[in-house]
Design an enzyme around this catalytic site. Structure first.
Site, PDB file in Angstrom:
ATOM      1  CB  SER A   1      -0.897   0.141   1.128  1.00  0.00           C
ATOM      2  OG  SER A   1      -0.125   0.082   2.419  1.00  0.00           O
ATOM      3  NE  ARG A   2       1.895   3.618   3.918  1.00  0.00           N
ATOM      4  CZ  ARG A   2       0.801   3.189   5.253  1.00  0.00           C
ATOM      5  NH1 ARG A   2       1.129   1.660   5.331  1.00  0.00           N
ATOM      6  NH2 ARG A   2      -0.513   3.341   5.384  1.00  0.00           N
ATOM      7  N   GLY A   3       5.460   2.740   0.432  1.00  0.00           N
ATOM      8  CA  GLY A   3       6.865   2.236   0.447  1.00  0.00           C
ATOM      9  C   GLY A   3       8.026   1.704  -0.640  1.00  0.00           C
ATOM     10  CB  ILE A   4      10.251  -1.024  -0.241  1.00  0.00           C
ATOM     11  CG1 ILE A   4      11.288   0.557  -0.022  1.00  0.00           C
ATOM     12  CG2 ILE A   4      10.606  -1.851  -1.163  1.00  0.00           C
ATOM     13  CD1 ILE A   4      12.530  -0.735   1.001  1.00  0.00           C
ATOM     14  N   GLY A   5       6.754  -0.991  -1.065  1.00  0.00           N
ATOM     15  CA  GLY A   5       6.051  -2.398  -1.983  1.00  0.00           C
ATOM     16  C   GLY A   5       5.594  -1.480  -2.978  1.00  0.00           C
TER      17      GLY A   5
ATOM     18  CE1 TYR B   1      12.210  -3.162   9.903  1.00  0.00           C
ATOM     19  CE2 TYR B   1      14.532  -2.599   9.420  1.00  0.00           C
ATOM     20  CZ  TYR B   1      13.396  -2.954   8.826  1.00  0.00           C
ATOM     21  OH  TYR B   1      13.309  -2.386   7.449  1.00  0.00           O
TER      22      TYR B   1
ATOM     23  CG  ASP C   1      -3.377  -8.881  10.339  1.00  0.00           C
ATOM     24  OD1 ASP C   1      -1.750  -8.727  10.089  1.00  0.00           O
ATOM     25  OD2 ASP C   1      -4.289  -9.031  11.417  1.00  0.00           O
TER      26      ASP C   1
END
Length: 257
Positions: free
Chosen positions: A16-20, A162, A70
């Protein structure tokens, strides 16, 4: 659509955002039909939804399906993968990108934050990978790619939640590559060569002290993901790739073969 991935179907978790988002768009531009999978069905604290990304791809002439998912829920993952296979007739490619960020020191890391990193970044990869494998096998081969981080080796910065979760994903995928070689499935990890200042990274405070020369455009991850998505077990498999070096690595392997 035409392109090196024409006729293939990709499931992109965390799209939905960023790298993806960047990877999903790049795969679509390369000709793949793309399932845009994530929890973000509505705008929230961070911008981007599965519907906005899928809409962008479809409006550009590609094929995309917004799939609520999810990755911490086995039932949600199974339903998302089943919906993708039903819509597009199968799955050839997985990009396991869903993740959460936490870079605090161990001493001040709450247990719930530690557990969340493991649940999303590691168990989430396990769940989507396990769900997709039978579909890729049914297509006679394909490619699985897990997005990790160049921070795995930064031991001087501490064993943060992380980085621990991403290191575990690399071990998972290196082992899985051997398991799936007989099924003609390439299994690789992909990490940025430098830092990609995604919405999540910036919101978490991770990007505030990154010098300009250490920042990588997200498009580098998109280009590298397309190259890895086109592999099978006869090509590049069982590796941890860095985005800006992937082109050189593939050329080198081709020359040696």
């Amino acid at each position: 659509m035409t392109g090196p991935l024409a006729g293939r179907v990709a499931f992109v978790a965390g799209a939905s955002r960023g790298i993806g988002r960047t990877v999903a768009v790049a795969l679509a531009e390369a000709g793949a039909a793309v399932a845009v999978a994530a929890r973000s069905e509505r705008e929230g604290r961070l911008p981007g939804t599965i519907h906005s990304v899928a809409g962008r791809i479809n409006e550009s002439g590609g094929r995309a399906l917004a799939v609520p998912c999810d990755v911490t829920s086995e039932e949600s993952v199974e339903a998302a993968v089943a919906a993708t296979a039903a819509e597009f007739g199968g799955i050839d490619i997985l990009i396991a990108n869903a993740g959460v960020l936490w870079l605090g020191p161990i001493e001040s890391t709450p247990l719930k934050r530690w557990q969340l990193c493991l649940d999303v970044n590691l168990t989430g990869v396990f769940l989507v990978t396990r769900a997709v494998i039978p579909h890729v096998k049914a297509r006679g081969g394909g490619s699985l790619v897990a997005v990790t981080t160049s921070g795995v080796g930064m031991t001087d910065r501490g064993a943060t939640a992380y980085w621990v979760s991403k290191a575990a994903v690399e071990r998972l995928y290196l082992g899985l590559a051997a398991e799936l070689r007989p099924d003609n499935i390439a299994v690789n990890c992909l990490a940025p060569s430098r830092v990609v200042l995604t919405e999540g990274w910036t919101a978490g405070g991770g990007g505030k002290e990154i010098p300009d020369e250490m920042v990588e455009p997200p498009e580098a991850m998109g280009r590298a993901a397309v190259l890895l998505a086109g592999q099978d077990a006869g090509g590049v498999t069982g590796t941890v790739q860095r985005s800006e070096a992937t082109h050189r690595e593939l050329r080198s392997r081709q020359l040696r073969s």
